[in-house]
Design a protein around this motif. Sequence first.
Motif, mmCIF file in Angstrom:
data_model
loop_
_atom_site.group_PDB
_atom_site.id
_atom_site.type_symbol
_atom_site.label_atom_id
_atom_site.label_comp_id
_atom_site.label_asym_id
_atom_site.label_seq_id
_atom_site.Cartn_x
_atom_site.Cartn_y
_atom_site.Cartn_z
ATOM 1 N N THR A 46 103.413 86.230 -1.127
ATOM 2 C CA THR A 46 104.659 85.586 -1.532
ATOM 3 C C THR A 46 105.419 85.107 -0.301
ATOM 4 O O THR A 46 105.352 85.714 0.757
ATOM 5 C CB THR A 46 105.558 86.564 -2.318
ATOM 6 N N THR A 47 106.113 84.009 -0.488
ATOM 7 C CA THR A 47 107.055 83.510 0.506
ATOM 8 C C THR A 47 108.425 83.630 -0.132
ATOM 9 O O THR A 47 108.640 83.125 -1.238
ATOM 10 C CB THR A 47 106.758 82.035 0.853
ATOM 11 N N SER A 49 112.162 83.123 -1.229
ATOM 12 C CA SER A 49 113.050 81.970 -1.350
ATOM 13 C C SER A 49 114.292 82.232 -0.497
ATOM 14 O O SER A 49 114.608 83.368 -0.172
ATOM 15 C CB SER A 49 113.435 81.750 -2.812
ATOM 16 N N GLU A 137 116.023 76.947 -0.713
ATOM 17 C CA GLU A 137 114.624 76.660 -0.427
ATOM 18 C C GLU A 137 113.792 77.585 -1.308
ATOM 19 O O GLU A 137 113.829 78.804 -1.129
ATOM 20 C CB GLU A 137 114.302 76.924 1.043
ATOM 21 N N PRO A 138 113.065 77.032 -2.281
ATOM 22 C CA PRO A 138 112.305 77.905 -3.181
ATOM 23 C C PRO A 138 111.158 78.594 -2.463
ATOM 24 O O PRO A 138 110.587 78.057 -1.508
ATOM 25 C CB PRO A 138 111.790 76.948 -4.258
ATOM 26 N N GLY A 139 110.842 79.781 -2.925
ATOM 27 C CA GLY A 139 109.716 80.532 -2.386
ATOM 28 C C GLY A 139 108.444 80.144 -3.119
ATOM 29 O O GLY A 139 108.442 79.285 -4.003
ATOM 30 N N SER A 140 107.364 80.765 -2.758
ATOM 31 C CA SER A 140 106.089 80.479 -3.419
ATOM 32 C C SER A 140 105.334 81.786 -3.618
ATOM 33 O O SER A 140 105.533 82.758 -2.899
ATOM 34 C CB SER A 140 105.249 79.503 -2.593
ATOM 35 N N VAL A 141 104.457 81.770 -4.624
ATOM 36 C CA VAL A 141 103.605 82.919 -4.916
ATOM 37 C C VAL A 141 102.168 82.415 -4.977
ATOM 38 O O VAL A 141 101.865 81.460 -5.691
ATOM 39 C CB VAL A 141 103.994 83.581 -6.260
ATOM 40 N N ASP A 142 101.284 83.023 -4.197
ATOM 41 C CA ASP A 142 99.873 82.663 -4.179
ATOM 42 C C ASP A 142 99.089 83.867 -4.684
ATOM 43 O O ASP A 142 99.061 84.912 -4.032
ATOM 44 C CB ASP A 142 99.452 82.281 -2.751
#
Length: 184
Positions: A46-47, A49, A137-142
């Motif tokens: 995860t990054t 947000s 700034e939205p985060g991301s989930v991989d």
Amino acid sequence: MNIPQLQVTTTKAQLGLTTQRPVQEIEQPGATLDIQQPQAQMTINTTKSRLSIDTTEARADMDLISSARRTAEVAQYARSEASNGIARRAQDGVELMMIENGGNPIQSFAERALRKSYSSLSIKFIPSYGSVKVSFEPGSVDIRVEPQKVINNSNANKPMHTYTPGKVTAELLQKPSIQIDWKI
């Protein structure tokens, strides 16, 4: 007259049959099951947000400002007032120098000192529109999943089969016979 006669006596043969039935046995044992399912390998990255809220201007509208900014404003105000005071004193000095041209400069000084400007009666919204600055700034989930193969070591068992064949035994219970007699 006596005619000779032939007299034939027969006995039939009798057979006896003894049977023994065949025996068949079939047994099917159940399959041997050995199935395993390893867990899938899962990784999650995860990054975060990021939310940024800047309320500096909104706080300044409500007169809640930092000491550094307050000091800078007071210094600017003091410079401005000092410049205005110097300019006013210079103007007053020029008017006093030209007293011979007529007029009453001391009275005009007093009127200017006592005259207060009226404040405006307007509505002011605190904090002002657009004074709060928001950035996101939205985060991301991989998510990655690697499934594992099934491990199957199952065996089918062969059927167990036994067979005993039957028997038929024949025996002669009565022998056949023929008797021939002559009678005169």
